[in-house]
Enzyme design. Structure first.
Site, mmCIF file in Angstrom:
data_model
loop_
_atom_site.group_PDB
_atom_site.id
_atom_site.type_symbol
_atom_site.label_atom_id
_atom_site.label_comp_id
_atom_site.label_asym_id
_atom_site.label_seq_id
_atom_site.Cartn_x
_atom_site.Cartn_y
_atom_site.Cartn_z
ATOM 1 N N SER A 46 -12.522 26.048 49.102
ATOM 2 C CA SER A 46 -13.457 26.809 49.933
ATOM 3 C C SER A 46 -13.727 26.152 51.281
ATOM 4 O O SER A 46 -14.194 26.828 52.200
ATOM 5 C CB SER A 46 -14.777 27.002 49.188
ATOM 6 O OG SER A 46 -15.343 25.750 48.865
ATOM 7 N N ASP A 337 -24.483 25.404 53.724
ATOM 8 C CA ASP A 337 -25.072 25.888 52.477
ATOM 9 C C ASP A 337 -25.126 24.732 51.473
ATOM 10 O O ASP A 337 -25.042 23.569 51.866
ATOM 11 C CB ASP A 337 -24.315 27.122 51.951
ATOM 12 C CG ASP A 337 -22.880 26.817 51.525
ATOM 13 O OD1 ASP A 337 -22.519 25.623 51.436
ATOM 14 O OD2 ASP A 337 -22.123 27.770 51.275
ATOM 15 N N HIS A 340 -21.172 23.358 51.615
ATOM 16 C CA HIS A 340 -20.224 23.344 52.732
ATOM 17 C C HIS A 340 -20.853 22.956 54.061
ATOM 18 O O HIS A 340 -21.983 23.364 54.343
ATOM 19 C CB HIS A 340 -19.592 24.733 52.894
ATOM 20 C CG HIS A 340 -18.983 25.240 51.637
ATOM 21 N ND1 HIS A 340 -19.638 26.118 50.799
ATOM 22 C CD2 HIS A 340 -17.804 24.979 51.046
ATOM 23 C CE1 HIS A 340 -18.874 26.376 49.753
ATOM 24 N NE2 HIS A 340 -17.754 25.689 49.873
#
Ligand SMILES: *[C@@H]1O[C@H](CO)[C@@H](O)[C@H](O)[C@H]1NC(C)=O
Ligand SMILES: *[C@@H]1O[C@H](CO)[C@@H](O)[C@H](O)[C@H]1NC(C)=O
Length: 372
Positions: A46, A337, A340
Site C-alpha cells: 500500500s 493515516d 501511511h
C-alpha cells in the site's frame, strides 16, 4: 537522357540529406525530454499501490475521500496518501508520466511502454500475508503480472530491442511491511509467530524475497531499487495498539524491521557480487524516516506520532474513514493515516533515495544507478 538521370540522382541525394538533417535535429530535440530510464516497474504494497486494489475484493482500499485530497485530480485514485507516493515522485525525477496501475484499463497497449505499477495494498513477500483483508496481488503474483505485460511488449519489440529496453529500465521494490503488520504481528490470524523465531522469520522473508528478485532478473530487469522496511513501531497504529508513551515507539516492532533490513542490505551486496551485469541498490528508508521523526523540525514536521486522518489514540486506532475530515496542516505531519506517510514525507524519502549519500542509498543512489 544521361543528364536527366544524373539530375534525378542528385535530387534524390539532396532530399536524403535534408531528411537526415531533419531526422538528426529531431533526435537531438527529443534527447532533451527523453526520460532517464526506458521504463519503471514498481512492485510493492500500500505504500505505493496506485489503484490496483480498486479492482480487487479487498478491505484495503483508498479510493474514497479524503484520500488523494492533495493529489490535484479531484478524486481519490486508490493511493494511500493525501497526494503523491514514492513512485509518483520518483517518476517526476526520472521524467516519466504517472504509471498506470496493472489492473486498470490504462495498462494495455502503448500504455505500458513507460512502465507499470503492480503494487497491491496488504500484499507481502509471503503468499498468505494480508489475507485478513481479502484479495491482493502477492509479490509472486506481481512478478507474474509483470511477465504477462512482458509478453505483450514482445509483440511490439524484437528480442534484442526488448533486452536493451529492460536493461535501461528501473525496478522498484517496496515490500515486507505487511509480512509483519498483516502477518507476524497478527497472532490471532496467523501462525507464523508460533512457528518462527524473529530471526528464522526474517531469514524466510529474505529467501522468498530474493527468489522473486532473481525471477525479475531472469525476465531481463537489471536495475533494482530495493527499499528497507520503515520504523514499524512508530506508525500511529502501532503506537495506539501498544499504548506507547509519548516520545517512544514500540521497540520490538522496530527491532524486527531492523533485523530484516540488515539482512536485505547484505543480500544486496551479495547480489551485486554475483550478478555483475546488474545493479542492486538498498534504499535505507528506515534511517531516513528515523531522521524525519527525531530531527523533525529540520524538515518542517511538527507532528510525528499522530495520523492526520484517523480516530482514537494517536488517531491511529481506526484509520481514515470515508468522508472524515483530515487535519489542515498536512505538510507538517509525517503520517497521513494510521499506517501511511503523507506526501510531504514521501517526497523527502525520494529526494534522499535519488540524490542522497551511501548512508541513505547504498552502494549508489538512484541517480547514479540510472546513469550507469
Ligand atoms: C545491460 O547493461 C550492462 C551494463 O549496464 C551490460 O553489462 C549488459 O551486458 C547489458 N545487457 C544487455 C542485454 O544489453
Ligand atoms: C539528527 O540530526 C543530527 C545532526 O544533524 C544527526 O547527527 C543525527 O544522526 C540525526 N538523527 C537521526 C536519527 O538521523
Amino acid at each position: 537522357m544521361e543528364s536527366r538521370k544524373t539530375r534525378s540522382m542528385l535530387l534524390t541525394i539532396l532530399i536524403t540529406i535534408v531528411l537526415m538533417d531533419v531526422y538528426f535535429k529531431n533526435l537531438i530535440a527529443a534527447e532533451k525530454v527523453t526520460p532517464k530510464v526506458a521504463a519503471m516497474f514498481a512492485f510493492g504494497d500500500s505504500l505505493i499501490d496506485n489503484g490496483n486494489n480498486n479492482y480487487l475484493r479487498s478491505l484495503a482500499k483508498a479510493n474514497y475521500d479524503p484520500y488523494g485530497i492533495d493529489f490535484g485530480q479531484g478524486f481519490a485514485s486508490g493511493r494511500f496518501s493525501n497526494g503523491k507516493t514514492i513512485i509518483d515522485y520518483l517518476g517526476d525525477f526520472l521524467g516519466l508520466a504517472l504509471l498506470p496501475a496493472y489492473a486498470s484499463p490504462d495498462a494495455k497497449g502503448r500504455g505500458i511502454i513507460q512502465g507499470v505499477n503492480y503494487a497491491s495494498a496488504s500484499a507481502g513477500i509471503l503468499e498468505e500475508t494480508g489475507r485478513n483483508l481479502g484479495e491482493r496481488f502477492s509479490f509472486r503474483q506481481q512478478v507474474e503480472n509483470f511477465a504477462s505485460n512482458l509478453n505483450q511488449l514482445k509483440n511490439v519489440m524484437e528480442g534484442e530491442q526488448l533486452g536493451l529496453y529492460l536493461n535501461k529500465s528501473l525496478a522498484v521494490v517496496i515490500m515486507g511491511s505487511n509480512d509483519y503488520i498483516n502477518n507476524y504481528f497478527l497472532t490471532s490470524f496467523y501462525a507464523t509467530s508460533y512457528i518462527y523465531t524473529p530471526t528464522a522469520y526474517s531469514d524466510l522473508l529474505i529467501q522468498q524475497y530474493t527468489k522473486q528478485i532473481l525471477a525479475l532478473y531472469r525476465l531481463g530487469l537489471r536495475k533494482f531499487f530495493l527499499a528497507a522496511i520503515g520504523l514499524l513501531g512508530c506508525i500511529p497504529n502501532q503506537l495506539a495498539n501498544t499504548f506507547s508513551p509519548p516520545g517512544t515507539c514500540a521497540s520490538f516492532a522496530n527491532d524486527m524491521a531492523l533485523m530484516f533490513n540488515t539482512k536485505l542490505k547484505s543480500q544486496v551486496t551479495q547480489l551485486n557480487r554475483n550478478y555483475k551485469d546488474a545493479v542492486f541498490v538498498y534504499g535505507n528508508t528506515y534511517d531516513v524516516v528515523a531522521d524525519m521523526l527525531i530531527n523533525s523540525t529540520n524538515y518542517g514536521f511538527t507532528v510525528t506520532d499522530t495520523g492526520c486522518c484517523g480516530i482514537g489514540r494517536n488517531q491511529g486506532q481506526i484509520t481514515c474513514l470515508p468522508f472524515s475530515a483530515p487535519c489542515i496542516n498536512r505538510d507538517e505531519h509525517v503520517f497521513w493515516d494510521a499506517f501511511h506517510p503523507t506526501q510531504a514525507a514521501y517526497k523527502l524519502l525520494v529526494e534522499k533515495a535519488y540524490n542522497g549519500p551511501p548512508s541513505d542509498c547504498y552502494p549508489v543512489n538512484i541517480k547514479q544507478m540510472v546513469d550507469m
